[in-house]
Design an enzyme around this catalytic site. Structure first.
Site, mmCIF file in Angstrom:
data_model
loop_
_atom_site.group_PDB
_atom_site.id
_atom_site.type_symbol
_atom_site.label_atom_id
_atom_site.label_comp_id
_atom_site.label_asym_id
_atom_site.label_seq_id
_atom_site.Cartn_x
_atom_site.Cartn_y
_atom_site.Cartn_z
ATOM 1 N N ALA A 236 0.933 -1.261 -0.022
ATOM 2 C CA ALA A 236 0.005 -0.017 -0.102
ATOM 3 C C ALA A 236 0.889 1.350 0.119
ATOM 4 C CB ALA A 236 -0.935 -0.029 1.267
ATOM 5 N N PRO A 237 0.388 2.267 -0.724
ATOM 6 C CA PRO A 237 -1.023 2.386 -1.077
ATOM 7 C C PRO A 237 -1.229 2.034 -2.761
ATOM 8 C CG PRO A 237 0.487 4.660 -1.349
ATOM 9 C CD PRO A 237 1.121 3.544 -0.758
ATOM 10 N N GLY A 238 0.073 1.306 -3.199
ATOM 11 C CA GLY A 238 -0.224 0.530 -4.388
ATOM 12 C C GLY A 238 0.340 0.915 -5.636
ATOM 13 N N ASP A 255 -0.433 -6.112 2.955
ATOM 14 C CA ASP A 255 0.021 -4.782 3.771
ATOM 15 C C ASP A 255 -0.652 -5.048 5.014
ATOM 16 O OD1 ASP A 255 1.495 -1.935 2.899
ATOM 17 O OD2 ASP A 255 0.457 -1.802 4.709
ATOM 18 N N CYS A 350 13.150 3.087 -0.771
ATOM 19 C CA CYS A 350 13.164 4.509 -1.434
ATOM 20 C C CYS A 350 14.386 5.232 -0.195
ATOM 21 C CB CYS A 350 11.883 5.366 -1.269
ATOM 22 S SG CYS A 350 10.864 5.211 0.165
HETATM 23 C C1 LIG Z 1 7.324 1.659 1.225
HETATM 24 S S1 LIG Z 1 5.679 1.557 1.721
HETATM 25 C C2 LIG Z 1 4.990 0.424 0.290
HETATM 26 C C3 LIG Z 1 4.735 1.474 -0.755
HETATM 27 C C4 LIG Z 1 3.909 0.569 -1.922
HETATM 28 N N1 LIG Z 1 4.854 -0.614 -2.245
HETATM 29 C C5 LIG Z 1 3.775 1.280 -3.164
HETATM 30 O O1 LIG Z 1 4.254 1.253 -4.099
HETATM 31 O O2 LIG Z 1 2.821 2.238 -3.211
HETATM 32 C C6 LIG Z 1 5.854 0.394 2.805
HETATM 33 C C7 LIG Z 1 4.669 -0.416 3.175
HETATM 34 O O3 LIG Z 1 4.840 -1.512 4.122
HETATM 35 C C8 LIG Z 1 3.882 -1.760 5.037
HETATM 36 N N2 LIG Z 1 4.416 -2.357 6.359
HETATM 37 C C9 LIG Z 1 5.200 -2.075 7.107
HETATM 38 N N3 LIG Z 1 5.511 -3.385 8.069
HETATM 39 C C10 LIG Z 1 4.722 -4.297 7.484
HETATM 40 C C11 LIG Z 1 4.713 -5.591 7.872
HETATM 41 N N4 LIG Z 1 5.374 -6.212 8.753
HETATM 42 N N5 LIG Z 1 3.904 -6.313 7.111
HETATM 43 C C12 LIG Z 1 3.334 -5.931 5.938
HETATM 44 N N6 LIG Z 1 3.466 -4.583 5.639
HETATM 45 C C13 LIG Z 1 4.025 -3.828 6.247
HETATM 46 C C14 LIG Z 1 3.377 -0.362 5.490
HETATM 47 O O4 LIG Z 1 2.147 -0.141 5.982
HETATM 48 C C15 LIG Z 1 3.717 0.372 4.041
HETATM 49 O O5 LIG Z 1 2.358 0.658 3.486
#
Ligand SMILES: C[S@@+](CC[C@H](N)C(=O)[O-])C[C@H]1O[C@@H](n2cnc3c(N)ncnc32)[C@H](O)[C@@H]1O
Length: 416
Positions: A236-238, A255, A350
């Site tokens: 998320a947010p995808g 997520d 990132c």
């Molecule tokens: C870098 S962001 C992802 C951005 C997404 N991939 C995108 O392209 O829009 C990291 C995500 O990891 C999720 N997150 C953090 N710890 C997590 C866990 N233990 N299991 C699953 N999701 C996790 C957070 O809620 C967050 O949405």
């Protein structure tokens, strides 16, 4: 006393700066907590606080040059002066408006001192600066990791507003859109625009595109096409889920955050794309089957996004980076269990910290001998692939075209 024009936005800017620097909030979260301001005042408050965060070391040096008294870092007097100088340098606010809106903020505090410092600096002339310094710890860390040139590129980038990158589900549409809106196609399915007001742009409500920095679009480009069964972890947010779904894959998106998954659901609805959504902690969740490909876009310090989120430079303390790195190791170990032999596991962050990128992949390969790095195909030709086979995007890449977020991504293939 009659209220000074524009004071509401400045008061809010002070609350935002305080929340970021003293209570470790993100600029977005601190901005969202401000209520009862008109949209233009709200935008102004966030812009002023953001400008102060982009230039903080230089603003502090100016303040210190104009008084022998050492104003404590988190004192109201220093915060108000930072905001006033940020408006002068970054937003071109006239001097009389700066003074008139700064002084009421320190009523009952060091009003004379603030007035004196501001008067001295304005009389002396506050220099414009296209290359503001970053916090000293960050400069030292990045100099050690990437060299002085990268630090200088980062200074140039933090002073500028980044361009707006859109990803399209359809490449022909991306090309037509770039032509119609004076944009640039820097990669397939991509358009770069100079404008930055997303909601007003044609095609948003119709779901033709989504906002995604070009660097952040690279990991999904490293998963080859062909209707595969793909697991998108930390989805998320995808942005990447939509890329994968648009490429025809069957996507399972996991997520841990309910609210972020709700945004992912909205994004899929708007773009008419499909994925199976799972709300779960990837450290505990168990996949019911193995996948052809897995994308892990791990939580990280996000220091690569400093152009849009300058506060990351203050929030990413060494302990935060070390903890993120440990979590990334654990998430990668989980992901590795769910990949079919011959499948690709794409890891990305990132972050501009080698501890969260190169080091995580190196130690992963030591722990998992059945994996190897696989130099990615299908990336735009400006993308540098290191001799090891991973992609490290540094400030300075494609600078004349508007730059990219700092980023790391690697494609790991399961050989046995
Ligand atoms: C870098 S962001 C992802 C951005 C997404 N991939 C995108 O392209 O829009 C990291 C995500 O990891 C999720 N997150 C953090 N710890 C997590 C866990 N233990 N299991 C699953 N999701 C996790 C957070 O809620 C967050 O949405």
């Amino acid at each position: 006393m009659p209220s000074v024009e524009g004071i509401g936005a400045r008061r809010a800017a002070l609350q935002i700066l305080d929340a970021v620097l003293r209570r470790d909030r993100t600029l977005d979260a601190a901005g969202s907590a401000i209520r009862n301001l008109s949209p233009p005042d709200h935008a102004l408050a966030v812009a002023i606080a953001g400008e102060a965060l982009r230039r903080l070391p230089d603003l502090d040096a100016l303040i210190d040059s104009a008084t022998r008294l050492r104003l404590p870092d988190d004192s109201k007097g220093r915060m108000v002066l930072r905001l006033a100088l940020a408006q002068k340098i970054g937003l071109g606010t006239p001097d009389h408006a700066l003074v008139a809106t700064a002084l009421p903020l320190v009523d009952g505090g060091p009003r004379r001192l603030v007035h004196g410092v501001l008067g001295t600096l304005l009389r002396r002339g506050v220099p414009a600066n296209d290359t503001p310094r970053l916090p000293i710890e960050v400069e030292e860390r990045w100099r050690t990791a990437w060299g002085q040139e990268t630090v200088e590129a980062a200074r140039r980038q933090i002073a500028r507003r980044p361009a707006l990158d859109l990803t399209f589900a359809d490449d022909a549409e991306a090309q037509a859109y770039a032509q119609a809106h004076e944009g640039a196609n820097l990669a397939a399915n991509h358009v770069r625009l100079r404008s930055s007001s997303v909601g007003d742009l044609a095609g948003f409500h119709e779901g033709r595109w989504w906002v995604q920095d070009l660097a952040a679009s690279l990991p999904a480009r490293m998963i080859e096409g062909g209707a595969r069964d793909v697991l998108d972890l930390c989805a998320a947010p995808g942005g990447k889920t939509m890329q994968l779904a648009a490429a025809g894959h069957r996507v399972t998106a996991v997520d841990a955050s309910e609210s972020r998954l709700a945004r992912l659901r909205e994004n899929l609805g708007r773009t008419h794309l499909d994925a199976t959504l799972v709300e779960a902690d990837a450290l505990r969740w168990e996949a019911a089957r193995e996948y052809d490909a897995i994308l892990l876009d791990a939580p990280c310090s996000a220091t690569g996004t400093f152009r849009r989120h300058p506060e990351v430079l203050y929030r990413a303390r060494p302990r935060v980076i070390a903890e993120a790195s440990e979590l990334q190791d654990r998430l990668l170990d989980r992901a590795a269990q769910w990949l079919k032999p011959g499948g690709a596991l794409v890891y990305s962050v990132c972050s501009l910290e080698p501890q969260e990128g190169e080091a995580v992949v190196r130690t992963f390969l030591n722990r998992h001998r059945q994996f190897q790095l696989d130099a990615p195909n299908g990336l735009p030709n400006f993308v540098p692939v290191s001799p090891e086979g991973w992609v490290r995007i540094l400030p300075g890449l494609l600078e004349t075209e508007g730059g990219l977020d700092g980023f790391f991504t690697a494609r790991l293939v399961r050989t046995g």
